[in-house]
Design an enzyme around this catalytic site. Sequence first.
Site, short mmCIF file in Angstrom:
data_model
loop_
_atom_site.label_atom_id
_atom_site.label_comp_id
_atom_site.label_asym_id
_atom_site.label_seq_id
_atom_site.Cartn_x
_atom_site.Cartn_y
_atom_site.Cartn_z
N CYS A 62 0.85 -1.19 0.00
CA CYS A 62 0.00 0.00 0.00
C CYS A 62 0.89 1.25 0.00
CB CYS A 62 -0.92 0.01 1.23
SG CYS A 62 -0.01 0.02 2.78
N CYS A 65 3.48 1.56 2.81
CA CYS A 65 4.75 0.86 2.57
C CYS A 65 5.68 1.75 1.73
CB CYS A 65 4.52 -0.46 1.86
SG CYS A 65 3.49 -1.63 2.77
N CYS A 143 23.34 -16.48 -34.28
CA CYS A 143 24.39 -15.48 -34.50
C CYS A 143 24.08 -14.18 -33.77
CB CYS A 143 24.55 -15.19 -35.99
SG CYS A 143 24.99 -16.62 -37.00
N ASP A 661 -7.43 12.56 -24.42
CA ASP A 661 -7.41 13.93 -23.94
C ASP A 661 -8.41 14.71 -24.77
OD1 ASP A 661 -6.46 16.32 -22.67
OD2 ASP A 661 -5.35 16.74 -24.51
N ASP A 870 -0.04 15.65 -20.80
CA ASP A 870 -0.47 14.30 -21.15
C ASP A 870 0.67 13.29 -21.02
OD1 ASP A 870 -3.07 15.11 -21.86
OD2 ASP A 870 -2.39 15.72 -23.84
#
Length: 995
Positions: A62, A65, A143, A661, A870
Amino acid sequence: MATKLLSLTCIRKERFSERYPLVRKHLTRSRDGGGGSSSETAAFEIDDPISRAVFQVLGMTCSACAGSVEKAIKRLPGIHDAVIDALNNRAQILFYPNSVDVETIRETIEDAGFEGSLIENEANERSRQVCRIRINGMTCTSCSSTIERVLQSVNGVQRAHVALAIEEAEIHYDPRLLSYDRLLEEIENAGFEAVLISTGEDVSKIDLKIDGELTDESMKVIERSLEALPGVQSVEISHGTDKISVLYKPDVTGPRNFIQVIESTVFGHSGHIKATIFSEGGVGRESQKQGEIKQYYKSFLWSLVFTVPVFLTAMVFMYIPGIKDLLMFKVINMLTVGEIIRCVLATPVQFVIGWRFYTGSYKALRRGSANMDVLIALGTNAAYFYSLYTVLRAATSPDFKGVDFFETSAMLISFIILGKYLEVMAKGKTSQAIAKLMNLAPDTAILLSLDKEGNVTGEEEIDGRLIQKNDVIKIVPGAKVASDGYVIWGQSHVNESMITGEARPVAKRKGDTVIGGTLNENGVLHVKVTRVGSESALAQIVRLVESAQLAKAPVQKLADRISKFFVPLVIFLSFSTWLAWFLAGKLHWYPESWIPSSMDSFELALQFGISVMVIACPCALGLATPTAVMVGTGVGASQGVLIKGGQALERAHKVNCIVFDKTGTLTMGKPVVVKTKLLKNMVLREFYELVAATEVNSEHPLAKAIVEYAKKFRDDEENPAWPEACDFVSITGKGVKATVKGREIMVGNKNLMNDHKVIIPDDAEELLADSEDMAQTGILVSINSELIGVLSVSDPLKPSAREAISILKSMNIKSIMVTGDNWGTANSIAREVGIDSVIAEAKPEQKAEKVKELQAAGHVVAMVGDGINDSPALVAADVGMAIGAGTDIAIEAADIVLMKSNLEDVITAIDLSRKTFSRIRLNYVWALGYNLMGIPIAAGVLFPGTRFRLPPWIAGAAMAASSVSVVCCSLLLKNYKRPKKLDHLEIREIQVERV
């Protein structure tokens, strides 16, 4: 040193902040909707020696933490910043390496009760360079995997990607620990040819050829003169070729300066000389590929010269009376004329034409791996040396009877070389998109000379590669724009379809930007050059597509894992097949009638073993993903959709939810003030002078719209001088305020006014409601804490928005709109386009949190945006799509860039990714299915019941055909057509714009 700006909220996103380490802070502002609300962001200058480390922290459940980990780390000396992401179990630490090290940080995390492991430790951008190297000699994924392991084992290499399909490597390394020469040496030590493409240094290199009578003294004078120029890093003279290589900084100088210095330096010293750009016949990937194609073609023709007679003497002439008697004539003991002819003709095929397989096998075995060359060498050697044994026995024994397999070894090599020839040709076609892009730049340009007043005094046609920054060039009708820049004189329409995919010509006038490689249609333009060489938009697109083709898709890991044990497994199966059939013959486990009359049980077993060895094809597996990605990204680029690699393609095909957006994405992004209502008696000119003086500090589209509208009330409309704004403050998500002419001006939304206890009268509330109902943004203006006016700003919807959302619904993709604008305007826009789920008044970090919520709910999320605010959401999303007309930061943060800024390209990107990935699946089904079916058939599983066996030369032809078929399957993507619905949508959009 250049300053790079980024949103403070982006610092919390791991992928974005990989590019921009956090250093010195400055203030900028970015805003989204909401009545001119603005959010404070921070910018940083890359200058201080700060390092960044990313840890995986396990055990966090959470935010508490995450908080305890953050506190523990920040107590350490030398910690600049720490950001803990509990959702992704990541910790990003910015620290001073002289004060604290990564091991101390890791121990601190563990002392806090969590498990910490270092994912990435990177100093600032100056300690990392990226170089690209062309690698010749790779045949399969074994290779490429070997080269990656070799490079990653070198101290100082941070990352290494090797692309088999385009035969290139991209290496991220620390220049303080090693040079690119060391990387070239390591690749060559691994048994491959390495050619440097680019060093990653912030310099350019040009080769100049000098024509004329030159002495050693003249060359020394030239060298010293060039080295004295500002911006020149180094000068290298190739004696005997009159070629001079100059390493320089393009921001400071350019090739035209070098030519002028050379010609003026030597004039009168050893006669007149002329300097030009050195041309080596188009050295590069394409010319190298053409050389490889010619080499394989030549080898195949020579192999036919020897192999056809071997085949005829072994398989055809033996059934023609007369010729058969001649071929069966015994020369010594049991040695016949036919065997001698076949031995003589097969030997050059085996050891001259097939020498490449020996060298390839040696290099592979020397580095402890095995590739396709090993299989071919073992198979052909088994056939050739057994045949040589039968010849020697026949020559020394009067009663020996045996059959030679010279035709097997010769035909195997011929068919495999034919397959490689077809494969190289097909692979060359997968990269045609890059070749077409590179050919867009015109060969010549018209350079204008200007006087101090800017009047044209002369013009000169020059090589397009000689253009430098700040040059003024002339673009005539029908000519291509020679370089990126902006128009300083003239009007015209420019066709940008070759760059953006946009078919309609774009009007250009003074101040508009133009892109190099686009086509001028009907007017003369004078353009001031802003970007040249590697900085140009065309070069950046080419580089992006090349990087995309270098990046591995996660599904490629399957082929990499298989390649590690594929060849050893095939050798084991081949030996086991031979042994099983040999023992079965010796122990009489099958009737002797199964053995062909011309063979014994050993020879039958040997043929089965060789067939197994040569039919297995690791190449088809290795080419399944990269060839499809190459063609897919190339097709996308031609349609204005730039996809940054296989990983983006793989994630995009799974997308089932798209977050949009609003401003500049669903709307045109060009808001205009449509209504002004003053609540107090005031001159409109004075009102807008105060508002514009405040808003001119912002770069947001709404602010620009207000400032642009305010210009109409000024006499100096072109470039007005606004009053000075003092104490400018931006309030996140609410608005801005400043002091202008001694009066406190506030421009923003209702929340801003409420926070500052500005009373909003009922008539103002009604005006705001009316604006929101009409999908307009209402902006409040107060002077000295008294509400003075209400502005209505409209940003019209893109014509294709509603239909695009409808098509996404039909594709079972959920659409959500997240915006910083107010709820009323957001809901009106959403209703108009058909979006049901809306999040309004969202700050940049809240957009990213919404994306994470959707991901936690099980959605694969794509984010479509265009602005700085954004970028956190673009990075947090599984797939970030940036509108091409948006900011550089948004484009950097995104996985896919939509060059045309059209919403229908969102659909194109997803549809193309689905088609590409289905092609990858088909390639894998074919490549795996071929090996799983071909190997048992070659081993003789059908022989007991049907007497059908696969001769080794047919098995070799099948192996060659499998690689070619995979490449051709990928090439079918070049016929990709976007969904038909989008064609109708584009026609409708054109009609709307014309109206």
